[in-house]
Design an enzyme around this catalytic site. Structure first.
Site, PDB file in Angstrom:
ATOM      1  CB  THR A 107       0.013  -5.711   0.097  1.00 19.08           C
ATOM      2  OG1 THR A 107      -0.232  -6.310   1.372  1.00 19.08           O
ATOM      3  CG2 THR A 107      -0.984  -4.597  -0.176  1.00 19.08           C
ATOM      4  CB  ILE A 166      -5.041  -3.820  -0.015  1.00 22.25           C
ATOM      5  CG1 ILE A 166      -6.060  -2.840   0.584  1.00 22.25           C
ATOM      6  CG2 ILE A 166      -4.357  -3.225  -1.252  1.00 22.25           C
ATOM      7  CD1 ILE A 166      -7.207  -2.425  -0.313  1.00 22.25           C
ATOM      8  CE  LYS A 186      -3.447  -0.699  10.826  1.00 23.95           C
ATOM      9  NZ  LYS A 186      -2.560   0.317  10.243  1.00 23.95           N
ATOM     10  CE1 TYR A 197      -3.003  -4.206  11.249  1.00 23.83           C
ATOM     11  CE2 TYR A 197      -5.208  -5.051  10.797  1.00 23.83           C
ATOM     12  CZ  TYR A 197      -4.099  -4.316  10.411  1.00 23.83           C
ATOM     13  OH  TYR A 197      -4.091  -3.695   9.183  1.00 23.83           O
ATOM     14  CB  ILE A 241      -0.951  -0.029   1.226  1.00 24.82           C
ATOM     15  CG1 ILE A 241      -2.028  -1.101   1.014  1.00 24.82           C
ATOM     16  CG2 ILE A 241      -1.582   1.341   1.473  1.00 24.82           C
ATOM     17  CD1 ILE A 241      -2.894  -1.381   2.228  1.00 24.82           C
TER      18      ILE A 241
HETATM   19  N1  NAP Z   1      -3.078  -5.310   2.896  1.00 26.21           N
HETATM   20  C1  NAP Z   1      -4.221  -5.163   3.528  1.00 26.21           C
HETATM   21  O1  NAP Z   1      -5.167  -5.917   3.267  1.00 26.21           O
HETATM   22  C2  NAP Z   1      -4.397  -4.068   4.547  1.00 26.21           C
HETATM   23  C3  NAP Z   1      -5.703  -3.804   4.974  1.00 26.21           C
HETATM   24  C4  NAP Z   1      -5.919  -2.784   5.881  1.00 26.21           C
HETATM   25  C5  NAP Z   1      -4.852  -2.040   6.358  1.00 26.21           C
HETATM   26  N2  NAP Z   1      -3.587  -2.315   5.941  1.00 26.21           N
HETATM   27  C6  NAP Z   1      -2.513  -1.478   6.471  1.00 26.21           C
HETATM   28  O2  NAP Z   1      -1.792  -0.910   5.406  1.00 26.21           O
HETATM   29  C7  NAP Z   1      -0.436  -0.676   5.821  1.00 26.21           C
HETATM   30  C8  NAP Z   1       0.505  -1.314   4.813  1.00 26.21           C
HETATM   31  O3  NAP Z   1       0.242  -2.694   4.733  1.00 26.21           O
HETATM   32  P1  NAP Z   1       0.602  -3.588   3.445  1.00 26.21           P
HETATM   33  O4  NAP Z   1      -0.497  -4.523   3.235  1.00 26.21           O
HETATM   34  O5  NAP Z   1       1.084  -2.740   2.355  1.00 26.21           O
HETATM   35  O6  NAP Z   1       1.789  -4.458   4.081  1.00 26.21           O
HETATM   36  P2  NAP Z   1       3.273  -4.812   3.601  1.00 26.21           P
HETATM   37  O7  NAP Z   1       3.333  -5.003   2.132  1.00 26.21           O
HETATM   38  O8  NAP Z   1       3.685  -5.903   4.516  1.00 26.21           O
HETATM   39  O9  NAP Z   1       4.063  -3.481   3.954  1.00 26.21           O
HETATM   40  C9  NAP Z   1       4.316  -3.096   5.262  1.00 26.21           C
HETATM   41  C10 NAP Z   1       5.245  -1.904   5.184  1.00 26.21           C
HETATM   42  O10 NAP Z   1       5.536  -1.434   6.502  1.00 26.21           O
HETATM   43  C11 NAP Z   1       6.936  -1.389   6.674  1.00 26.21           C
HETATM   44  N3  NAP Z   1       7.261  -1.693   8.069  1.00 26.21           N
HETATM   45  C12 NAP Z   1       6.810  -2.730   8.812  1.00 26.21           C
HETATM   46  N4  NAP Z   1       7.354  -2.685  10.050  1.00 26.21           N
HETATM   47  C13 NAP Z   1       8.164  -1.605  10.072  1.00 26.21           C
HETATM   48  C14 NAP Z   1       9.006  -1.032  11.061  1.00 26.21           C
HETATM   49  N5  NAP Z   1       9.113  -1.563  12.294  1.00 26.21           N
HETATM   50  N6  NAP Z   1       9.698   0.090  10.739  1.00 26.21           N
HETATM   51  C15 NAP Z   1       9.605   0.631   9.495  1.00 26.21           C
HETATM   52  N7  NAP Z   1       8.802   0.140   8.532  1.00 26.21           N
HETATM   53  C16 NAP Z   1       8.109  -0.971   8.813  1.00 26.21           C
HETATM   54  C17 NAP Z   1       7.502  -2.441   5.721  1.00 26.21           C
HETATM   55  O11 NAP Z   1       8.842  -2.135   5.330  1.00 26.21           O
HETATM   56  P3  NAP Z   1      10.121  -2.958   5.905  1.00 26.21           P
HETATM   57  O12 NAP Z   1       9.730  -4.382   5.997  1.00 26.21           O
HETATM   58  O13 NAP Z   1      11.210  -2.665   4.912  1.00 26.21           O
HETATM   59  O14 NAP Z   1      10.422  -2.354   7.242  1.00 26.21           O
HETATM   60  C18 NAP Z   1       6.579  -2.267   4.542  1.00 26.21           C
HETATM   61  O15 NAP Z   1       6.975  -1.206   3.728  1.00 26.21           O
HETATM   62  C19 NAP Z   1      -0.318  -1.238   7.234  1.00 26.21           C
HETATM   63  O16 NAP Z   1      -0.488  -0.200   8.164  1.00 26.21           O
HETATM   64  C20 NAP Z   1      -1.485  -2.213   7.308  1.00 26.21           C
HETATM   65  O17 NAP Z   1      -1.919  -2.419   8.621  1.00 26.21           O
HETATM   66  C21 NAP Z   1      -3.335  -3.319   5.049  1.00 26.21           C
END
Ligand code: NAP
Length: 256
Positions: A189, A187, A158, A154, A18
């Protein structure tokens, strides 16, 4: 017309999923800025795609010094920050969240630190470097509204993020800084590979598709478009609220 021409943006977790989708959408609208994350390889790969108007700054959002470093370096390179997206979060590799029956204090703290505490201090550490009138976008989740198995900690984090959008907007009113939450549904990802073994990823995604009224998972670009709206003057009168971009997951029940 470019909606974010020369706006200085910071997207935490902009090297994946995202966050990367948001950075790409910002770039398309003329923005410049910084993406962060811990993984230097994916940071470099992401910047190679985003181009020379974007830089990456490695750092852990649960570490205050890293946060300060991110904002100071961004300010030194681009000047005052116009848009902050507090996106880093989600699942933690190798740490099972658990249910109320088996969760540990350690897993509770890890998930709360990443998904709630780090968001609060990301905003705090950015403040000296933010423009008055800046837009802060906190990435929430439809999970705040609709329980899913094994996700209670979680979801609670949120839900607190959505509350923070209100409280921080009030705290920052005198600087005309708007804080809003943008809550994705399911989403597509890399996060799914962190939650279940690789061989089950497609099955879990399909499960989410089955309960999402529009019949698909969202794409990072779907969230990118909503983030452009919240980042731009088009949303100038929107303060302290939440936008759900979830294909109807939260509010529409698919009854057969
Ligand atoms: N995918 C979904 O279905 C969904 C739904 C609702 C909300 N979200 C929210 O959307 C956001 C992004 O999720 P995503 O699905 O894109 O997940 P993702 O692909 O796993 O990406 C997570 C991102 O957060 C970074 N991150 C994680 N821990 C970190 C830390 N301690 N310090 C710095 N960076 C950190 C990771 O980078 P590094 O690993 O390089 O640190 C990565 O860029 C999150 O807040 C998640 O809760 C996702």
């Amino acid at each position: 017309m470019s909606k974010l021409k020369n706006k200085v943006t910071v997207v935490t977790g902009g090297n994946s999923g995202i966050g990367f989708g948001i950075a790409e959408a910002f770039k398309k609208e003329g923005a410049v800025g910084t993406i962060t994350g811990r993984n230097e390889k994916t940071l470099n790969d992401a910047v190679a795609i985003l181009g020379s108007d974007f830089i990456s700054i490695p750092g852990d959002v649960t570490n205050s010094n890293d946060l300060e470093n991110t904002f100071k370096k961004t300010f030194d390179k681009f000047g005052e920050i116009d848009v902050l997206v507090v996106n880093a979060g989600g699942a933690i590799d190798g740490v099972e969240m658990g249910t109320i029956e088996n969760a540990t204090e350690e897993s509770y703290d890890s998930y709360m630190n990443l998904n709630l505490k780090s968001a609060y201090f990301t905003v705090q550490k950015s403040l000296p470097y933010l423009n008055d009138g800046a837009s802060i976008i906190l990435i929430g989740s439809s999970a705040a509204h609709r329980a899913a198995p094994g996700m209670a900690i979680y979801s609670a984090a949120k839900a607190a993020i959505i509350s923070l959008a209100k409280g921080l907007s009030l705290d920052l009113l005198s600087r005309k800084i708007r804080v809003n939450a943008l809550s994705p549904g399911s989403i597509d990802t890399p996060v799914f590979g962190k939650i279940v073994p690789e061989e089950h990823v497609e099955q879990v995604k399909q499960m989410w598709i089955d309960i999402t009224p529009v019949g698909r998972q969202g794409l990072p670009s779907d969230i990118g478009k909503a983030a452009v709206f919240l980042a731009s003057d088009d949303s100038a009168f929107i303060v302290g609220t939440e936008i759900l971009s979830d294909g109807g997951l939260t509010n529409i029940s698919l009854m057969k």
